[in-house]
Design a protein around this motif. Structure first.
Motif, short mmCIF file in Angstrom:
data_model
loop_
_atom_site.label_atom_id
_atom_site.label_comp_id
_atom_site.label_asym_id
_atom_site.label_seq_id
_atom_site.Cartn_x
_atom_site.Cartn_y
_atom_site.Cartn_z
N ASP A 80 -0.79 6.32 1.55
CA ASP A 80 0.33 5.48 1.13
C ASP A 80 0.01 4.85 -0.22
N PHE A 81 0.69 5.33 -1.25
CA PHE A 81 0.44 4.85 -2.61
C PHE A 81 0.65 3.35 -2.72
N ARG A 82 1.61 2.81 -1.99
CA ARG A 82 1.92 1.38 -2.06
C ARG A 82 0.72 0.55 -1.62
N GLN A 83 -0.04 1.02 -0.65
CA GLN A 83 -1.22 0.29 -0.19
C GLN A 83 -2.28 0.21 -1.29
N TYR A 84 -2.42 1.27 -2.06
CA TYR A 84 -3.35 1.26 -3.19
C TYR A 84 -2.88 0.25 -4.24
N GLN A 85 -1.58 0.20 -4.48
CA GLN A 85 -1.03 -0.76 -5.44
C GLN A 85 -1.28 -2.19 -4.99
N ILE A 86 -1.10 -2.44 -3.70
CA ILE A 86 -1.31 -3.79 -3.17
C ILE A 86 -2.75 -4.22 -3.38
N VAL A 87 -3.69 -3.34 -3.09
CA VAL A 87 -5.12 -3.66 -3.28
C VAL A 87 -5.40 -3.92 -4.76
N ARG A 88 -4.90 -3.07 -5.61
CA ARG A 88 -5.11 -3.22 -7.07
C ARG A 88 -4.53 -4.55 -7.56
N GLU A 89 -3.30 -4.85 -7.16
CA GLU A 89 -2.66 -6.10 -7.60
C GLU A 89 -3.41 -7.32 -7.09
N ARG A 90 -3.90 -7.25 -5.84
CA ARG A 90 -4.65 -8.38 -5.28
C ARG A 90 -5.91 -8.66 -6.09
N TRP A 91 -6.64 -7.60 -6.47
CA TRP A 91 -7.86 -7.78 -7.25
C TRP A 91 -7.55 -8.23 -8.67
#
Length: 135
Positions: A80-91
């Motif tokens: 799920d690409f969105r999950q990768y985006q969420i992790v990236r945005e959080r960091w």
């Protein structure tokens, strides 16, 4: 004339392909990317030595942790690409918060403008001020 143009395009194409292949063979490590970003920010924001040290430390730690988390997601088969985006945005938010503690107000504003988040942050601060006034 056509033959020269064809030769020129062929040379340009082969040069581009070779350059691309070399870049693919030697991708930069997370540590190298963090160091390059720290050097760029040091020059761009005219950081003091202690600020440069903190920024480099923040980038080295947080970029490595973000990469480790993303690699763990990949190893687990996450697609799920969105999950990768969420992790990236959080960091990235975490890094930005840490930068705000280290940088002066002027440097932080310059940083936000540099990364294209100044207007977003400005609106967020204005909303927070309105909430405080209402209380």
């Amino acid at each position: 004339m056509k033959k020269r143009l064809l030769t020129l395009f062929t040379i340009i194409f082969l040069t581009s392909v070779t350059s691309f292949a070399q870049q693919q063979e030697n991708p930069k490590s997370v540590e190298e990317l963090a160091m390059e970003e720290a050097v760029r920010l040091e020059k761009e924001l005219k950081l003091e030595p202690h600020q440069a040290f903190y920024i480099d430390s923040i980038l080295q730690h947080d970029m490595k942790a973000m990469d480790d988390e993303i690699q763990a997601m990949r190893s687990a088969g996450m697609q799920d690409f969105r999950q990768y985006q969420i992790v990236r945005e959080r960091w990235i938010d975490k890094m930005r918060g840490s930068f705000q503690k280290v940088l002066t107000e002027e440097q932080y504003i310059h940083y936000l403008k540099d990364v294209g988040l100044y207007n977003k942050e400005k609106k967020k601060l204005q909303e927070e001020k309105k909430k405080k006034k209402k209380k």
